[in-house]
Structure formats: C-alpha cells, structure tokens
Design a protein around this motif. Structure first.
Motif, PDB file in Angstrom:
ATOM      1  N   ILE A 185       0.850  -1.102  -0.016  1.00 29.28           N
ATOM      2  CA  ILE A 185       0.098   0.082  -0.138  1.00 29.28           C
ATOM      3  C   ILE A 185       0.915   1.299   0.056  1.00 29.28           C
ATOM      4  N   SER A 186       1.731   1.323   0.809  1.00 26.33           N
ATOM      5  CA  SER A 186       2.664   2.511   0.929  1.00 26.33           C
ATOM      6  C   SER A 186       3.580   2.452  -0.457  1.00 26.33           C
ATOM      7  N   GLY A 187       3.930   1.535  -0.988  1.00 23.01           N
ATOM      8  CA  GLY A 187       4.526   1.585  -2.339  1.00 23.01           C
ATOM      9  C   GLY A 187       3.440   2.059  -3.450  1.00 23.01           C
ATOM     10  N   GLY A 188       2.179   1.724  -3.327  1.00 21.44           N
ATOM     11  CA  GLY A 188       1.432   2.371  -4.392  1.00 21.44           C
ATOM     12  C   GLY A 188       1.162   3.771  -4.131  1.00 21.44           C
ATOM     13  N   HIS A 189       1.042   4.378  -2.928  1.00 21.19           N
ATOM     14  CA  HIS A 189       1.033   5.821  -2.648  1.00 21.19           C
ATOM     15  C   HIS A 189       2.140   6.604  -3.196  1.00 21.19           C
ATOM     16  N   LYS A 190       3.292   6.147  -3.234  1.00 19.72           N
ATOM     17  CA  LYS A 190       4.490   6.809  -3.515  1.00 19.72           C
ATOM     18  C   LYS A 190       4.491   6.683  -4.977  1.00 19.72           C
ATOM     19  N   ARG A 191       4.331   5.372  -5.764  1.00 24.21           N
ATOM     20  CA  ARG A 191       4.425   5.367  -7.257  1.00 24.21           C
ATOM     21  C   ARG A 191       3.161   6.069  -7.882  1.00 24.21           C
ATOM     22  N   ASN A 192       1.798   6.113  -7.285  1.00 21.55           N
ATOM     23  CA  ASN A 192       0.919   6.681  -7.926  1.00 21.55           C
ATOM     24  C   ASN A 192       1.100   8.366  -7.910  1.00 21.55           C
ATOM     25  N   PHE A 193       1.615   8.742  -7.004  1.00 21.47           N
ATOM     26  CA  PHE A 193       1.870  10.065  -6.513  1.00 21.47           C
ATOM     27  C   PHE A 193       3.039  10.681  -7.577  1.00 21.47           C
ATOM     28  N   MET A 194       4.059   9.895  -7.588  1.00 16.91           N
ATOM     29  CA  MET A 194       5.143  10.303  -8.588  1.00 16.91           C
ATOM     30  C   MET A 194       4.511  10.309 -10.056  1.00 16.91           C
ATOM     31  N   GLU A 195       3.764   9.128 -10.416  1.00 10.93           N
ATOM     32  CA  GLU A 195       3.322   9.480 -11.831  1.00 10.93           C
ATOM     33  C   GLU A 195       2.363  10.332 -12.031  1.00 10.93           C
ATOM     34  N   SER A 196       1.473  10.769 -10.896  1.00 10.06           N
ATOM     35  CA  SER A 196       0.379  11.840 -11.423  1.00 10.06           C
ATOM     36  C   SER A 196       0.785  13.242 -11.249  1.00 10.06           C
ATOM     37  N   VAL A 197       1.862  13.369 -10.538  1.00  4.96           N
ATOM     38  CA  VAL A 197       2.174  14.816 -10.372  1.00  4.96           C
ATOM     39  C   VAL A 197       3.836  15.234 -10.507  1.00  4.96           C
ATOM     40  N   LEU A 198       4.838  14.162 -10.515  1.00  4.40           N
ATOM     41  CA  LEU A 198       6.100  14.545 -10.801  1.00  4.40           C
ATOM     42  C   LEU A 198       6.586  14.189 -12.039  1.00  4.40           C
ATOM     43  N   GLY A 199       5.911  13.419 -13.004  1.00  6.57           N
ATOM     44  CA  GLY A 199       6.243  13.195 -14.139  1.00  6.57           C
ATOM     45  C   GLY A 199       7.306  11.602 -14.113  1.00  6.57           C
ATOM     46  N   TYR A 200       7.068  10.771 -13.181  1.00  3.32           N
ATOM     47  CA  TYR A 200       7.938   9.788 -13.013  1.00  3.32           C
ATOM     48  C   TYR A 200       8.164   8.864 -14.181  1.00  3.32           C
ATOM     49  N   ASN A 201       7.287   8.732 -15.124  1.00  7.86           N
ATOM     50  CA  ASN A 201       7.376   7.749 -16.236  1.00  7.86           C
ATOM     51  C   ASN A 201       8.257   8.388 -17.281  1.00  7.86           C
ATOM     52  N   GLU A 202       8.489   9.725 -17.453  1.00  7.48           N
ATOM     53  CA  GLU A 202       9.184  10.485 -18.167  1.00  7.48           C
ATOM     54  C   GLU A 202      10.836  10.732 -17.866  1.00  7.48           C
ATOM     55  N   THR A 203      11.057  10.366 -16.435  1.00  3.87           N
ATOM     56  CA  THR A 203      12.291  10.667 -15.711  1.00  3.87           C
ATOM     57  C   THR A 203      13.211   9.515 -15.808  1.00  3.87           C
ATOM     58  N   THR A 204      14.693   9.862 -15.995  1.00 11.27           N
ATOM     59  CA  THR A 204      15.533   8.657 -15.856  1.00 11.27           C
ATOM     60  C   THR A 204      16.509   8.865 -15.122  1.00 11.27           C
ATOM     61  N   GLY A 205      17.522   8.086 -14.692  1.00 15.58           N
ATOM     62  CA  GLY A 205      18.835   8.266 -14.247  1.00 15.58           C
ATOM     63  C   GLY A 205      18.783   9.094 -12.948  1.00 15.58           C
ATOM     64  N   VAL A 206      19.592   9.893 -12.622  1.00 16.36           N
ATOM     65  CA  VAL A 206      19.869  10.565 -11.338  1.00 16.36           C
ATOM     66  C   VAL A 206      18.564  11.263 -10.898  1.00 16.36           C
ATOM     67  N   GLU A 207      17.996  12.186 -12.044  1.00 19.48           N
ATOM     68  CA  GLU A 207      16.607  12.841 -11.649  1.00 19.48           C
ATOM     69  C   GLU A 207      15.697  11.843 -11.053  1.00 19.48           C
ATOM     70  N   LYS A 208      15.471  10.693 -11.554  1.00 17.59           N
ATOM     71  CA  LYS A 208      14.576   9.759 -11.096  1.00 17.59           C
ATOM     72  C   LYS A 208      14.771   9.339  -9.473  1.00 17.59           C
ATOM     73  N   LEU A 209      16.209   9.128  -9.389  1.00 16.71           N
ATOM     74  CA  LEU A 209      16.585   8.715  -8.105  1.00 16.71           C
ATOM     75  C   LEU A 209      16.254   9.922  -7.045  1.00 16.71           C
ATOM     76  N   LYS A 210      16.435  10.977  -7.515  1.00 12.44           N
ATOM     77  CA  LYS A 210      16.228  12.327  -6.558  1.00 12.44           C
ATOM     78  C   LYS A 210      14.946  12.323  -6.207  1.00 12.44           C
ATOM     79  N   MET A 211      14.023  12.195  -7.436  1.00 10.02           N
ATOM     80  CA  MET A 211      12.477  11.903  -7.117  1.00 10.02           C
ATOM     81  C   MET A 211      12.070  11.234  -6.070  1.00 10.02           C
ATOM     82  N   MET A 212      12.793   9.774  -6.250  1.00 11.33           N
ATOM     83  CA  MET A 212      12.452   8.862  -5.128  1.00 11.33           C
ATOM     84  C   MET A 212      12.774   9.062  -3.785  1.00 11.33           C
TER      85      MET A 212
END
Length: 306
Positions: A185-212
């Motif tokens: 459930i906690s993993g779902g909250h984090k992933r859904n939040f990043m995908e909805s508002v932070l552009g998780y699916n379009e981010t790679t590398g270091v920037e994705k790590l910082k986002m996480m």
C-alpha cells in the motif's frame, strides 16, 4: 461461499440485528449515494433506479433489471472478461488482493456482489477488476500562506493540498491510482503520487533517483484517514472502489513545486482549502476528516463523515 438465489443472498448476508439503528441506516444511504447516480460517467448508460429502501441485497426487489456495462478504461491488469474465470475471491494471493476492507462479499452466479448493495448497473463498468478495486488516495498537505504569512480564517489556520485536474473534468481531485500486482500500500501511494504529479514515467537516471528520495522523505510517515468502500459513480453491482486514504502533512519545506502532469491529467497545483476551491465532491468528506484532525479551518461542514 457461492450462492445463486435471492433467498440464499438474504440468508447469507443478512444483518443479525433485526433493527438497524437510524444512524447506521443513514450512514448506509449516504455512503452509497453517488454509486447509484446516472448516467454512468463518460457514457449514456442509464442505471436502473435504486431507491434508498432497496439498496440492501437482503431486501427483495423483484423489478430490479439493471443494464450491464463491462468496459475497463485502462486495461492495466490481465483481468478475465468473464468473472467465472477468476480463480478466487475474498482472498489475497498471487499478487492480487481480492479481499474487501468492508466485509466478506457474496458470490452469486460466479459474480461478486457489492457489499454496500445495489447500484443499478452490473458488470465492471470502467473499473479494472471484478470485486474490490484497491486505490490509493494521497492527501499531501501544508499550511497555506499569502505574502509569506499564514492564512487564517475564523482563528484557524488553512490547509493546502496537492490537487490534480483530470482530462475532461472541471473539478479538482486528489492524487490517486490503482495498487499494482504485488505492490504494498505504501509503495502504491508513492508510485501513484510520482506518476500523477512528478512525471515519474518520463524521468530517468539521477533525476529519477532524486525524485524517489524526495517522495520517500515526504511519505515516511502519514495518518490513515480512511480505509474502505469509496462511494463513486463508477461503482457497479460487481465491481467497486475501496480506497486507502492517507494524509502526509508537510510541516516544513522543501515542498514539491515543479509539477509534471501524468497520463489523463491536465493540471497539478497546490490548492487552498477555503470556500472557493471546487474539489471533487466525493473527496469532500475525507478532506473534512483531515481538516478536523489537523485542527484547521474546515470549509466542508455539511459533509457526512462515513
């Protein structure tokens, strides 16, 4: 248990108390109001009218002839089109949680029955799974400020939340999404939040790590506001939404500001919870719970708490 007749339904899920307190009946009606609304969202399908006194499966409704709609919007999962092919219900295994947080639900003619009662529509509608569809609802809040000073109404501080406006809709919503197969459930909250508002699916590398890392920090602790049935017009007799609503309050900066709208989302921003903000109506009572918990100004006084 698998049953197939109205009498079996009545016998299997009847309330043992012969008299339902007025307050409980009132809550049952108000927690199943939007689920009966017509037409079904995004379609011209009219639901069969279900009066308040016919919601419960334990009440006979001989005239009940609901239409059927089975058109999942996203096709996220490899869910059988025929519920008879679903290997189990009321269980959590093989990476799929088919347990309800409401109650063990009946299976009638191979199809799960909405534990809250009739909706006026059979099938899955646009939902992904037969039975409960588990969804995260993330309330990321902070104290609202204007000119670097706290906004106060009636001697109470005002909250802001991160809100999304979905494509084709005018009202603002809270970040939400399905819980994936095998996901916590906690993993779902984090992933859904990043995908909805932070552009998780379009981010790679270091920037994705910082986002996480930022998301881990923001969501390292939260208050569970509600866990259970979610009254929504997308619900049907055989598929329904159950939410896990958590408030992740951000007392101090840094706050996320560089938003990137995800799929099917047009806009993301911090929204002030005052009398002017037009939030999705079935989010209002959860926002009210958050305002009460935080001791903040509550613009949702008329909402019924479920």
């Amino acid at each position: 248990a698998v049953v197939s007749t109205q009498s079996a339904i009545t016998a299997g899920i009847a309330n043992k108390n012969k008299i339902t307190p007025v307050t409980e009946l009132w809550k049952r009606i108000f927690s199943h109001k939007y689920s009966r609304e017509s037409p079904y969202p995004g379609t011209a399908v009219t639901k069969f009218p279900v009066p308040d006194n016919k919601i419960s499966w334990t009440v006979k409704f001989e005239a009940y002839r609901p239409p059927r709609l089975d058109s999942p919007r996203l096709n996220l999962f490899d869910e059988p089109a025929d519920p008879y092919l679903v290997s189990y219900f009321n269980d959590n295994k093989e990476g799929v949680n088919r347990q309800s947080d409401v109650a063990e639900y009946a299976i009638v003619d191979g199809q799960p029955l909405n534990p809250k009662g009739r909706t006026g529509l059979t099938g899955r509608g646009e939902l992904e799974r037969w039975g409960p569809n588990h969804i995260t609802l993330s309330l990321i809040s902070r104290w609202a400020k204007r000119d670097n000073k706290l906004i106060v109404i009636n001697n109470l501080r005002v909250l802001e939340v991160i809100a999304i406006r979905k494509t084709g809709y005018d009202l603002w919503d809270l970040p939400n999404g399905y819980i994936d197969m095998g996901e916590t459930i906690s993993g779902g909250h984090k992933r859904n939040f990043m995908e909805s508002v932070l552009g998780y699916n379009e981010t790679t590398g270091v920037e994705k790590l910082k986002m996480m890392q930022m998301t881990d920090r923001m969501m390292q602790s939260g208050i569970i506001l509600y866990k259970g049935y979610f009254d929504d017009a997308r619900n049907t007799d055989n598929a329904w939404i159950e939410v896990h609503a958590v408030n992740y309050h951000q007392e101090d900066p840094p706050y996320p500001e560089d938003f990137v709208a995800g799929d099917f989302i047009d806009e993301v921003m911090w929204k002030t919870l005052d009398d002017k903000t037009t939030m999705n109506r079935n989010n209002l009572w959860i926002l009210k719970k958050m305002c009460i918990h935080m001791g903040a100004y509550n613009p949702y006084k008329g909402e019924v708490l479920i």
